[in-house]
Design a protein around this motif. Structure first.
Motif, PDB file in Angstrom:
ATOM      1  N   ILE A  82       7.894 -14.849   0.550  1.00 31.67           N
ATOM      2  CA  ILE A  82       8.742 -14.513   1.797  1.00 31.67           C
ATOM      3  C   ILE A  82       8.794 -15.475   2.741  1.00 31.67           C
ATOM      4  CG2 ILE A  82       9.137 -13.067   3.652  1.00 31.67           C
ATOM      5  CD1 ILE A  82       7.938 -10.740   1.830  1.00 31.67           C
ATOM      6  N   GLU A  83       7.667 -16.051   2.979  1.00 30.48           N
ATOM      7  CA  GLU A  83       7.433 -17.020   4.285  1.00 30.48           C
ATOM      8  C   GLU A  83       7.907 -18.608   3.978  1.00 30.48           C
ATOM      9  OE1 GLU A  83       3.962 -16.259   6.450  1.00 30.48           O
ATOM     10  OE2 GLU A  83       4.901 -14.147   7.218  1.00 30.48           O
ATOM     11  N   LYS A  84       7.256 -18.897   2.724  1.00 31.36           N
ATOM     12  CA  LYS A  84       7.280 -20.152   2.227  1.00 31.36           C
ATOM     13  C   LYS A  84       8.594 -20.408   1.348  1.00 31.36           C
ATOM     14  CE  LYS A  84       4.854 -23.567  -0.601  1.00 31.36           C
ATOM     15  NZ  LYS A  84       3.345 -23.759  -1.246  1.00 31.36           N
ATOM     16  N   ASP A  85       8.683 -19.560   0.384  1.00 32.80           N
ATOM     17  CA  ASP A  85       9.806 -19.846  -0.730  1.00 32.80           C
ATOM     18  C   ASP A  85      10.847 -19.082  -0.125  1.00 32.80           C
ATOM     19  OD1 ASP A  85       8.166 -21.111  -2.504  1.00 32.80           O
ATOM     20  OD2 ASP A  85       7.246 -19.250  -2.897  1.00 32.80           O
ATOM     21  N   ARG A  86      11.066 -18.372   0.981  1.00 31.45           N
ATOM     22  CA  ARG A  86      12.001 -17.879   1.352  1.00 31.45           C
ATOM     23  C   ARG A  86      12.984 -16.991   0.486  1.00 31.45           C
ATOM     24  NH1 ARG A  86      15.782 -21.347   3.067  1.00 31.45           N
ATOM     25  NH2 ARG A  86      14.994 -23.176   1.543  1.00 31.45           N
ATOM     26  N   ALA A  87      12.296 -16.089   0.027  1.00 30.93           N
ATOM     27  CA  ALA A  87      12.749 -15.087  -1.058  1.00 30.93           C
ATOM     28  C   ALA A  87      13.713 -14.171  -0.313  1.00 30.93           C
ATOM     29  CB  ALA A  87      11.767 -14.512  -1.721  1.00 30.93           C
ATOM     30  N   HIS A  88      14.740 -13.842  -0.752  1.00 33.44           N
ATOM     31  CA  HIS A  88      15.641 -12.945  -0.015  1.00 33.44           C
ATOM     32  C   HIS A  88      15.155 -11.442  -0.522  1.00 33.44           C
ATOM     33  CE1 HIS A  88      18.350 -16.368  -0.027  1.00 33.44           C
ATOM     34  NE2 HIS A  88      18.674 -15.854   1.105  1.00 33.44           N
ATOM     35  N   PHE A  89      14.616 -11.339  -1.791  1.00 38.18           N
ATOM     36  CA  PHE A  89      14.348 -10.021  -2.166  1.00 38.18           C
ATOM     37  C   PHE A  89      13.033 -10.162  -3.188  1.00 38.18           C
ATOM     38  CE2 PHE A  89      19.107 -10.502  -2.364  1.00 38.18           C
ATOM     39  CZ  PHE A  89      19.186  -9.617  -1.251  1.00 38.18           C
ATOM     40  N   ILE A  90      12.300  -9.076  -3.328  1.00 41.11           N
ATOM     41  CA  ILE A  90      11.047  -9.085  -4.335  1.00 41.11           C
ATOM     42  C   ILE A  90      11.291  -7.948  -5.211  1.00 41.11           C
ATOM     43  CG2 ILE A  90       8.863  -8.530  -4.428  1.00 41.11           C
ATOM     44  CD1 ILE A  90       9.259 -11.118  -2.801  1.00 41.11           C
ATOM     45  N   VAL A  91      11.121  -8.469  -6.570  1.00 42.46           N
ATOM     46  CA  VAL A  91      11.120  -7.254  -7.564  1.00 42.46           C
ATOM     47  C   VAL A  91       9.974  -7.504  -8.349  1.00 42.46           C
ATOM     48  CG1 VAL A  91      12.283  -6.758  -9.710  1.00 42.46           C
ATOM     49  CG2 VAL A  91      13.857  -7.730  -7.921  1.00 42.46           C
ATOM     50  N   GLY A  92       9.141  -6.429  -8.758  1.00 41.24           N
ATOM     51  CA  GLY A  92       8.062  -6.838  -9.614  1.00 41.24           C
ATOM     52  C   GLY A  92       6.727  -5.754  -9.425  1.00 41.24           C
ATOM     53  N   ALA A  93       5.765  -6.057  -9.858  1.00 39.21           N
ATOM     54  CA  ALA A  93       4.320  -5.311  -9.665  1.00 39.21           C
ATOM     55  C   ALA A  93       4.127  -4.274 -11.138  1.00 39.21           C
ATOM     56  CB  ALA A  93       4.137  -5.013  -8.712  1.00 39.21           C
ATOM     57  N   LEU A  94       2.987  -4.449 -11.651  1.00 39.80           N
ATOM     58  CA  LEU A  94       2.802  -3.497 -12.768  1.00 39.80           C
ATOM     59  C   LEU A  94       1.643  -2.731 -12.708  1.00 39.80           C
ATOM     60  CD1 LEU A  94       4.139  -2.998 -15.603  1.00 39.80           C
ATOM     61  CD2 LEU A  94       3.049  -5.198 -16.416  1.00 39.80           C
ATOM     62  N   SER A  95       1.289  -2.249 -11.490  1.00 36.67           N
ATOM     63  CA  SER A  95       0.283  -1.542 -11.332  1.00 36.67           C
ATOM     64  C   SER A  95       0.293  -0.519  -9.911  1.00 36.67           C
ATOM     65  CB  SER A  95      -1.040  -2.265 -11.019  1.00 36.67           C
ATOM     66  OG  SER A  95      -2.021  -1.431 -10.234  1.00 36.67           O
ATOM     67  N   SER A  96      -0.016   0.851 -10.156  1.00 37.86           N
ATOM     68  CA  SER A  96       0.276   1.613  -8.833  1.00 37.86           C
ATOM     69  C   SER A  96      -0.271   0.923  -7.850  1.00 37.86           C
ATOM     70  CB  SER A  96      -0.567   3.058  -9.057  1.00 37.86           C
ATOM     71  OG  SER A  96       0.336   3.638 -10.362  1.00 37.86           O
TER      72      SER A  96
END
Length: 413
Positions: free
Chosen positions: A102-116
């Protein structure tokens, strides 16, 4: 781990020549305009660790979704990028990687994770930063009001809907059911879901055993489970734990007296353990490639994946990544840009069919309403090829009635 672009290579950016000419010393030279800012999707998943096989499938399918968007022209020529990071199946690592995205790469959105636990850690960061997050791992907790935020979306099935579908087809009134469950959120939530479904059906609990995550040996549990004399043994764990537990249950002859049932019948673990160990095991899935026989969007997804990966078929957890990224980019297109509020609103109102039939997000908790497949692992003699792993016993249609109510989750009307 460095970020990857769809297809593993940087996209070609066309310089746009401005209409005006520079003055003075630059007279007569065209001045290139700045290339449109890419649509950046951060993608933290556990590339290393016991869920690595599923995570790598998710990367491949997410890359395909991004590639298709870009090949179709993107958003008026604005391309998408997939920024993959290894969260190492660790909540702290996932939080760090997400914050960097978010802060360094300036991602607009996040998708992912594979654990509760990992997805809750990611969601805490994205919610505090008001960044749209689409989770692609099973969880009941992320839908509850205490963890939910307007920017939170859950593309995966959840344990409640998964266990209810399996129980409907595997449990009977009066059945004695023993449970072997991993001692962390996934195991606990699946155990709770099965018990709730069993109570509604009239099945009995013969007993339960919790095992540590990543247990190398299940032999000490098998005599205790066998002594419970269950009609059904439910094994509630994930990744390598599933393959190891089922292999050892098979070695100890549990199948001779009990039917083996799992909440999620994992494509990769069935491949790893082989047909003999998994023969007759029943469980659920969000996706199996043989949906292509009845669902046109599954056929299109499979064909595109085969073309990209030498004839291989997509897997269950890969499909989560594909549907999540495709739906997100459809919402970006509908919103006309990457403004978070506009994309959230677009995603809330979206009905999409990109791999398995129509889906939409429920208003109160942004849970994806979708079908649940109930599968049975095939005998080796029944398989028509290496990937022909399962028989589809039933397809439970997507329905908000199959979810826990908004009120139960703590959402106000």
């Amino acid at each position: 781990m460095g970020g990857f672009l769809a297809g593993g290579a940087a996209p070609t950016r066309r310089a746009v020549i401005g209409g005006g000419l520079a003055l003075g010393a630059l007279a007569g030279l065209g001045r290139p305009a700045r290339a449109a800012e890419p649509i950046r999707i951060g993608f933290p998943v556990p590339i290393t660790g016991p869920f690595g096989a599923e995570a790598k499938d998710q990367v491949r399918s997410a890359e395909l979704a991004v590639r298709q968007f870009n090949e179709a022209g993107g958003l008026g020529g604005r391309m998408a990028e997939l920024l993959v990071r290894d969260d190492k199946l660790n909540p702290g690592e996932a939080a760090t990687r997400t914050l960097e995205l978010i802060e360094k790469d300036r991602a607009h959105f996040i998708v992912g994770a594979l654990s509760s636990a990992v997805q809750l850690s990611v969601n805490e960061i994205t919610r505090s930063r008001k960044v749209l997050y689409v989770s692609i791992s099973q969880s009941d907790t992320i839908n509850e009001a205490k963890d939910f935020g307007r920017t939170t979306f859950h593309e995966a099935l959840n344990p409640h809907m998964t266990t209810a579908a399996v129980a409907k087809h595997a449990f009977r009134k009066g059945s004695r059911i023993a449970y072997l469950a991993a001692d962390y959120a996934y195991g606990h939530e699946m155990l709770r879901g099965f018990k709730r479904a069993a109570a509604a059906i009239g099945a009995e609990t013969a007993g339960e055993i919790l095992h540590p995550f990543g247990a190398p040996d299940y032999s000490t549990f098998m005599p205790r489970l066998r002594a419970m004399r269950p009609d059904i043994l439910c094994i509630c764990n994930f990744g390598r734990d599933q393959a190891n537990a089922i292999k050892q249950a098979n070695d100890f002859g549990m199948k001779r007296a009990s039917r083996l049932v799992v909440p999620v019948l994992l494509h990769n673990q069935r491949l790893a353990a082989g047909p003999d160990a998994f023969e007759g095991v029943v469980g659920a899935a969000n996706y199996f490639w043989r949906l292509e026989e009845t669902v046109p969007s599954a056929r299109a997804f499979n064909d595109a994946f085969r073309a990209a990966h030498g004839g291989a078929v997509p897997t269950d957890y890969g499909a989560y990544a594909y549907t999540a990224v495709r739906a997100l980019l459809m919402a970006v297109t509908k919103a006309g840009g990457t403004d978070t509020e506009a994309v959230v609103t677009a995603l809330e109102g979206l009905t999409y069919d990109v791999a398995k039939g129509p889906e939409h997000y429920r208003a109160c908790d942004h849970q994806a309403v979708q079908s649940v497949l109930v599968l049975e692992s095939k005998k080796k003699s029944e398989m028509a090829g290496e990937a022909d792993l399962f028989t589809i016993l039933a397809i439970e249609p997507g329905s908000e009635a199959a979810l826990r109510s908004c009120e139960e989750l703590g959402h106000r009307a």
